[in-house]
Design an enzyme around this catalytic site. Sequence first.
Site, PDB file in Angstrom:
ATOM      1  N   GLU A   1      70.671 -51.572  -1.489  1.00 49.86           N
ATOM      2  CA  GLU A   1      71.427 -50.262  -1.537  1.00 49.86           C
ATOM      3  C   GLU A   1      71.050 -49.463  -2.629  1.00 49.86           C
ATOM      4  OE1 GLU A   1      75.755 -50.617  -1.345  1.00 49.86           O
ATOM      5  OE2 GLU A   1      75.972 -49.430  -2.841  1.00 49.86           O
TER       6      GLU A   1
ATOM      7  N   GLU B   1      77.644 -57.235  -4.022  1.00 49.60           N
ATOM      8  CA  GLU B   1      77.482 -56.487  -5.708  1.00 49.60           C
ATOM      9  C   GLU B   1      78.688 -57.576  -6.318  1.00 49.60           C
ATOM     10  OE1 GLU B   1      77.879 -52.544  -6.332  1.00 49.60           O
ATOM     11  OE2 GLU B   1      76.040 -52.091  -5.508  1.00 49.60           O
TER      12      GLU B   1
HETATM   13  C1  IDC Z   1      81.769 -46.502  -2.208  1.00 45.84           C
HETATM   14  C2  IDC Z   1      82.023 -45.526  -1.348  1.00 45.84           C
HETATM   15  C3  IDC Z   1      83.110 -45.058  -1.396  1.00 45.84           C
HETATM   16  C4  IDC Z   1      84.395 -45.813  -1.213  1.00 45.84           C
HETATM   17  C5  IDC Z   1      84.131 -47.033  -2.236  1.00 45.84           C
HETATM   18  C6  IDC Z   1      85.287 -48.087  -1.872  1.00 45.84           C
HETATM   19  O1  IDC Z   1      80.943 -44.625  -1.586  1.00 45.84           O
HETATM   20  O2  IDC Z   1      83.539 -43.627  -0.565  1.00 45.84           O
HETATM   21  O3  IDC Z   1      85.766 -45.262  -1.586  1.00 45.84           O
HETATM   22  O4  IDC Z   1      82.889 -47.370  -2.057  1.00 45.84           O
HETATM   23  O5  IDC Z   1      85.215 -49.208  -2.890  1.00 45.84           O
HETATM   24  C7  IDC Z   1      78.458 -49.512  -4.687  1.00 45.84           C
HETATM   25  C8  IDC Z   1      79.142 -50.153  -3.760  1.00 45.84           C
HETATM   26  C9  IDC Z   1      79.603 -49.426  -2.546  1.00 45.84           C
HETATM   27  C10 IDC Z   1      80.011 -48.015  -3.123  1.00 45.84           C
HETATM   28  C11 IDC Z   1      79.100 -47.244  -3.923  1.00 45.84           C
HETATM   29  C12 IDC Z   1      79.597 -46.043  -4.565  1.00 45.84           C
HETATM   30  O6  IDC Z   1      78.239 -51.191  -3.199  1.00 45.84           O
HETATM   31  O7  IDC Z   1      80.469 -50.080  -1.764  1.00 45.84           O
HETATM   32  O8  IDC Z   1      80.668 -47.191  -2.178  1.00 45.84           O
HETATM   33  N1  IDC Z   1      78.511 -48.154  -4.880  1.00 45.84           N
HETATM   34  O9  IDC Z   1      80.543 -46.183  -5.595  1.00 45.84           O
HETATM   35  N2  IDC Z   1      77.740 -50.009  -5.704  1.00 45.84           N
HETATM   36  C13 IDC Z   1      77.414 -49.119  -6.643  1.00 45.84           C
HETATM   37  C14 IDC Z   1      77.824 -47.685  -6.088  1.00 45.84           C
END
Ligand code: IDC
Length: 573
Positions: free
Chosen positions: A364, A277
């Site tokens: 995702e 992303e």
């Molecule tokens: C989030 C995880 C969270 C972690 C964080 C770290 O859910 O537990 O602490 O990352 O940066 C994304 C991302 C994905 C995110 C997720 C939710 O690709 O890595 O995971 N998210 O925030 N894009 C939109 C949402």
Amino acid sequence: MKESLKEKIIAYSVIGVLALLVIGLSIRLVWILHKNNEANDRSGAEKITVTETVPTGVPSKDPTPTDVDPTLTPEITGIPEPTDEPDPTAEPTKAPTAEPTKTPDPTPTDAPTPTTAPTPTTAPEPTGNPNPVTGKTPYELHGKLKVSGTKIIDQNGKEFQLKGVSTHGLQWFPQYVNEETFRTIRDEWGANVIRLAMYTDENGYCTGGPAVKKNLRELIDKGVKLADKLGMYVIIDWHILHDLTPVKYQNEALSFFEDVSKQYGSYGNVIYEICNEPNGGTSWNEIKGYAEKVIPIIRKNAGDAIVIVGTPTWSQDVDQAANNPIQGTNIMYALHFYAGTHKDNLRQKMNAAIKRGLPVFVSEFGITDASGNGRCDIDEANKWVVLMDELKVSYVCWNLANKNESSSLIKAGVNKLSGFTKDELSTEGNWLISVLHGNLPVTEEQKEAILQNAGQSGGEGTPDAITFTQKTDKGTVTLMTSNTWMEGSKYCYQLSLEVKNTTSADLSGWSFTFSCDRDVECSNFWCCKFKKGTKSFTLSEESWNGRIAKGASISDGGFILKCDGPLKITGVK
Ligand code: IDC
């Protein structure tokens, strides 16, 4: 004589009655004995039936975390998990996250919420395998995949969708990369693909030091080989996030993809996702430049494997990729959504990009809000599934972990690694299994409304697309619609902006005033500034895209206009 006859008759009668009594009692005894036997037989048979109906998915013992490969976990489980969540909605001026407020939104009010997931044994037709009918794995059935038009097709030339789950960050939750978990995901959940999310930042591959790097490579290797053994597809995800742009760790990415594509070049089930992303204002041009360096490396070693490229604004701006796609085959573009945050507007954007010929892969998604936490929005999630299934878009759900956040598929505190019961899975987990088993509680009528609202069936009254391009003394400027729709009597246009520096010097800033045939309102703009005038509007640079070198261009700007009738752009200066 008479007397003795009487006595004889009485005597015979008594004997007769006694004999009948004895016979009767014997019959009764035999009957009772018979019934008893029968009862015993039946209770025995019932016991067997009970044993047979025990769900096959329930393991005889709970696998404990000792099932985890001990050589892999110690160094990496020590990494603290970040508490700061990325917030894909955090930059309102850059990201078109706001919904067009008046877009008709036929929320299926009577759609029953699937609060219960079907138990694995009763589920009708899992998309995962071994296929209940053929006994074959997804890979045996579908083989090497390729991209045709906007869709994935399988070895038989048939349209095919990958549907599955993404791991959480492998540096935090390595324990789910094991055979029992993968089997559970394939056979009980119905998934045919698993995504291995390898964070580059946040103590991940590029920042965690040599031991973490080594462990992550071993986990990728284990995951790819397990997927191969089980006939599942696997996505190797270079999970950039806090690093904002893939260019930050470009050298590491080049050597990583050189390495893995060499190693798995002969595996037909591997898909390469080269930048999860991009965000923080990273432009499509920058991503495209990076992709054009990584893809040839993958092509050299792994032939025509499918490559997924992330798009700007946390992989939401597929419209920008559609304006200027990468040359080559078997390339797909990531669109990510979190149903609690991203709704009609992003669905319309996905639909429009696909209509323009862009192969989109939802590598995702979550059904929570964009932080990965908060309430699950089942209604919106179901709308996404309807559209993705209609357009044959593949989708992968975030995340395979037991973290205390609502996007984790397993409930916090549940430490087993396979054979999860309904109660051990989260709301998102139960919803996902239900969807993967083809149980979507949406009626045909609701489905039609959802598709129409996403711009799918178009219909009469959809405003015509606009393409406007003109050379000025500050370069060549192009406005192009990525989507159009009606909101009541309002004509709505989502437009993208491209500025190409066709002058003979570098530009150090830009501003263009467009004239049009009616007054417009602007409901949202990103990666440029917007100022409304009378039958005109002005677009100017943001801090990060004002400088355009001679010959270069920017194409990340965009905005949404609404007006009372069909719009015509008449000039620019
Ligand atoms: C989030 C995880 C969270 C972690 C964080 C770290 O859910 O537990 O602490 O990352 O940066 C994304 C991302 C994905 C995110 C997720 C939710 O690709 O890595 O995971 N998210 O925030 N894009 C939109 C949402």
